[in-house]
Design a protein around this motif. Structure first.
Motif, PDB file in Angstrom:
ATOM      1  N   LEU A  37       0.824  -1.205   0.000  1.00 27.90           N
ATOM      2  CA  LEU A  37       0.000   0.000   0.000  1.00 27.90           C
ATOM      3  C   LEU A  37       0.862   1.262   0.000  1.00 27.90           C
ATOM      4  N   ALA A  38       1.969   1.220   0.738  1.00 33.31           N
ATOM      5  CA  ALA A  38       2.855   2.381   0.760  1.00 33.31           C
ATOM      6  C   ALA A  38       3.473   2.628  -0.607  1.00 33.31           C
ATOM      7  N   ALA A  39       3.815   1.552  -1.324  1.00 32.68           N
ATOM      8  CA  ALA A  39       4.465   1.696  -2.626  1.00 32.68           C
ATOM      9  C   ALA A  39       3.492   2.070  -3.732  1.00 32.68           C
ATOM     10  N   THR A  40       2.260   1.597  -3.652  1.00 33.46           N
ATOM     11  CA  THR A  40       1.310   1.806  -4.746  1.00 33.46           C
ATOM     12  C   THR A  40       0.300   2.917  -4.479  1.00 33.46           C
ATOM     13  N   VAL A  41       0.120   3.327  -3.229  1.00 36.25           N
ATOM     14  CA  VAL A  41      -0.870   4.355  -2.897  1.00 36.25           C
ATOM     15  C   VAL A  41      -0.214   5.569  -2.232  1.00 36.25           C
ATOM     16  N   LEU A  42       0.481   5.337  -1.127  1.00 41.23           N
ATOM     17  CA  LEU A  42       0.999   6.461  -0.349  1.00 41.23           C
ATOM     18  C   LEU A  42       2.100   7.218  -1.095  1.00 41.23           C
ATOM     19  N   TYR A  43       3.086   6.500  -1.623  1.00 37.49           N
ATOM     20  CA  TYR A  43       4.194   7.177  -2.317  1.00 37.49           C
ATOM     21  C   TYR A  43       3.721   7.933  -3.567  1.00 37.49           C
ATOM     22  N   PRO A  44       2.888   7.326  -4.447  1.00 40.89           N
ATOM     23  CA  PRO A  44       2.405   8.109  -5.596  1.00 40.89           C
ATOM     24  C   PRO A  44       1.596   9.335  -5.176  1.00 40.89           C
ATOM     25  N   LEU A  45       0.824   9.206  -4.097  1.00 41.91           N
ATOM     26  CA  LEU A  45       0.028  10.343  -3.643  1.00 41.91           C
ATOM     27  C   LEU A  45       0.918  11.482  -3.167  1.00 41.91           C
ATOM     28  N   VAL A  46       1.896  11.156  -2.343  1.00 37.80           N
ATOM     29  CA  VAL A  46       2.807  12.182  -1.838  1.00 37.80           C
ATOM     30  C   VAL A  46       3.624  12.778  -2.992  1.00 37.80           C
ATOM     31  N   PHE A  47       4.076  11.941  -3.911  1.00 34.69           N
ATOM     32  CA  PHE A  47       4.849  12.426  -5.058  1.00 34.69           C
ATOM     33  C   PHE A  47       4.022  13.362  -5.922  1.00 34.69           C
ATOM     34  N   ASN A  48       2.751  13.025  -6.134  1.00 36.61           N
ATOM     35  CA  ASN A  48       1.887  13.867  -6.960  1.00 36.61           C
ATOM     36  C   ASN A  48       1.641  15.222  -6.299  1.00 36.61           C
ATOM     37  N   ILE A  49       1.391  15.221  -4.995  1.00 36.61           N
ATOM     38  CA  ILE A  49       1.166  16.489  -4.296  1.00 36.61           C
ATOM     39  C   ILE A  49       2.425  17.350  -4.340  1.00 36.61           C
ATOM     40  N   ASP A  50       3.591  16.726  -4.125  1.00 35.95           N
ATOM     41  CA  ASP A  50       4.844  17.481  -4.202  1.00 35.95           C
ATOM     42  C   ASP A  50       5.077  18.021  -5.613  1.00 35.95           C
ATOM     43  N   LEU A  51       4.723  17.226  -6.626  1.00 37.29           N
ATOM     44  CA  LEU A  51       4.920  17.645  -8.015  1.00 37.29           C
ATOM     45  C   LEU A  51       4.022  18.824  -8.376  1.00 37.29           C
ATOM     46  N   SER A  52       2.855  18.913  -7.723  1.00 37.17           N
ATOM     47  CA  SER A  52       1.934  19.999  -8.041  1.00 37.17           C
ATOM     48  C   SER A  52       2.467  21.357  -7.604  1.00 37.17           C
ATOM     49  N   PHE A  53       3.487  21.374  -6.755  1.00 33.85           N
ATOM     50  CA  PHE A  53       4.098  22.634  -6.316  1.00 33.85           C
ATOM     51  C   PHE A  53       5.399  22.941  -7.054  1.00 33.85           C
ATOM     52  N   ARG A  54       5.664  22.236  -8.141  1.00 38.01           N
ATOM     53  CA  ARG A  54       6.934  22.406  -8.850  1.00 38.01           C
ATOM     54  C   ARG A  54       6.699  22.676 -10.336  1.00 38.01           C
ATOM     55  N   ASP A  55       7.663  23.343 -10.934  1.00 35.28           N
ATOM     56  CA  ASP A  55       7.639  23.597 -12.375  1.00 35.28           C
ATOM     57  C   ASP A  55       8.306  22.406 -13.058  1.00 35.28           C
ATOM     58  N   ALA A  56       7.503  21.418 -13.404  1.00 38.17           N
ATOM     59  CA  ALA A  56       8.034  20.142 -13.877  1.00 38.17           C
ATOM     60  C   ALA A  56       7.613  19.890 -15.311  1.00 38.17           C
ATOM     61  N   GLY A  57       8.593  19.889 -16.200  1.00 36.54           N
ATOM     62  CA  GLY A  57       8.389  19.433 -17.556  1.00 36.54           C
ATOM     63  C   GLY A  57       9.017  18.070 -17.738  1.00 36.54           C
ATOM     64  N   LEU A  58       9.143  17.654 -18.980  1.00 33.79           N
ATOM     65  CA  LEU A  58       9.704  16.331 -19.243  1.00 33.79           C
ATOM     66  C   LEU A  58      11.167  16.247 -18.803  1.00 33.79           C
ATOM     67  N   ARG A  59      11.939  17.291 -19.063  1.00 34.04           N
ATOM     68  CA  ARG A  59      13.352  17.274 -18.681  1.00 34.04           C
ATOM     69  C   ARG A  59      13.507  17.250 -17.166  1.00 34.04           C
ATOM     70  N   GLN A  60      12.675  18.023 -16.461  1.00 29.43           N
ATOM     71  CA  GLN A  60      12.774  18.059 -15.005  1.00 29.43           C
ATOM     72  C   GLN A  60      12.374  16.729 -14.381  1.00 29.43           C
ATOM     73  N   ILE A  61      11.440  16.032 -15.007  1.00 22.05           N
ATOM     74  CA  ILE A  61      11.056  14.714 -14.492  1.00 22.05           C
ATOM     75  C   ILE A  61      12.213  13.737 -14.629  1.00 22.05           C
ATOM     76  N   VAL A  62      12.938  13.824 -15.738  1.00 21.16           N
ATOM     77  CA  VAL A  62      14.063  12.911 -15.970  1.00 21.16           C
ATOM     78  C   VAL A  62      15.225  13.240 -15.044  1.00 21.16           C
TER      79      VAL A  62
END
Length: 311
Positions: A37-62
């Motif tokens: 659950l931590a790997a498939t639910v909690l981590y993606p959720l936290v990562f998505n919320i953190d990503l929403s506060f960042r200027d992330a394009g394809l290069r920044q993701i890589v």
């Protein structure tokens, strides 16, 4: 005497005499589920919320060096007419689907609560629409609504109601109604099962007393069935809203969000932002908003439920 003194001493310390410690092996059995659950639910959720506060394009993701921009992604999305249109269409689609699914589920539940030959078989057949994979059900509806060789046009043409084929998934209004119909077809059996369980929990003595007092079918339904089903109904409505609001696969497989943006709901808008235009920051902001709306509704529901229990 020794046994009594030891028991008394254990009680005097404030600890229960027969308290059992949970062995370490019990935690080890639960650990795989927690890690999953931590790997498939909690981590993606936290990562998505953190990503929403960042200027992330394809290069920044890589490279992993996306700059922190605070609420800029949310402000950009709120100012984006495509986001506002997707949010409005999502709410219209969800309210229509939930309302019709609940009404159909309640009608089927009341009908199947009666005793008649073949009742169990009919319940099983109705559940097929719910248990079918989304890919299968979406393709079935695409075939039914096809403008050239679709089943709906064939039936309506055979009845003399259509002179030529109608492309149901090409016109904006009919496309939205079509995806609502497909959603209702797959979610109404779920509502039916839960509401049927609620109906079967209502004591039959209440209906017998109402019949003795001269109450008719509608009076028994409105004065007994509806109030007694209220807790179950609220739960069903909440589950239907949460499930329908995050729908992606059914609409994407049927219309790809078209024609134009007539069926571009919030999940499809977030998908396009992230994986077509590679604006992962604004896409993450859109999905976070998509998470907050059902969460706020759930909190309101549980608060109302707590008030009812207290009263």
């Amino acid at each position: 005497m020794i046994a009594r003194r030891s028991t008394g001493a254990a009680t005097a310390t404030g600890r229960p005499p027969n308290r059992r410690r949970v062995p370490l092996t019990a935690y080890l059995f639960v650990l795989p589920a927690v890690v999953f659950l931590a790997a498939t639910v909690l981590y993606p959720l936290v990562f998505n919320i953190d990503l929403s506060f960042r200027d992330a394009g394809l290069r920044q993701i890589v490279t992993g060096d996306a700059d922190f921009v605070g609420l800029d992604n949310y402000a950009e999305e709120l100012a984006n007419p495509d986001f506002r249109s997707a949010l409005a269409i999502s709410l219209i689609y969800t309210v229509l689907s939930v309302g019709v699914s609940f009404a159909c589920g309640l009608g089927l539940a009341v009908f199947l609560n009666k005793t008649f030959p073949g009742r169990n078989l009919m319940r099983s057949l109705l559940l097929i629409a719910w248990v079918l994979p989304t890919v299968v059900s979406a393709n079935i509806w695409r075939w039914i609504l096809d403008g050239t060789y679709g089943l709906l046009n064939t039936v309506l043409g055979g009845l003399g109601l259509l002179d030529k084929g109608v492309f149901w998934l090409v016109e904006p209004t009919s496309a939205l109604i079509s995806v609502v119909a497909a959603t209702v077809w797959s979610t109404a059996p779920f509502a039916m099962i839960l509401l049927l369980a609620g109906l079967q929990s209502i004591p039959e003595t209440l209906y017998e007393a109402a019949r003795i007092d001269g109450a008719g079918p509608w009076q028994r339904f409105s004065r007994i069935t509806v109030p007694m089903l209220r807790p179950v109904s609220m739960t069903v409505l909440l589950l239907l809203f949460v499930t329908t609001f995050k729908t992606f696969d059914t609409i994407y497989l049927m219309t790809r969000g078209g024609p134009g943006d007539a069926t571009t709901i919030l999940p499809i808008h977030a998908y396009l932002e992230a994986f077509q235009f590679f604006r992962f920051g604004t896409g993450a902001a859109a999905t976070t908003v998509m998470l907050l709306i059902p969460l706020a509704l759930s909190l309101f529901y549980f608060r109302s439920l707590r008030r009812e229990e207290a009263s």
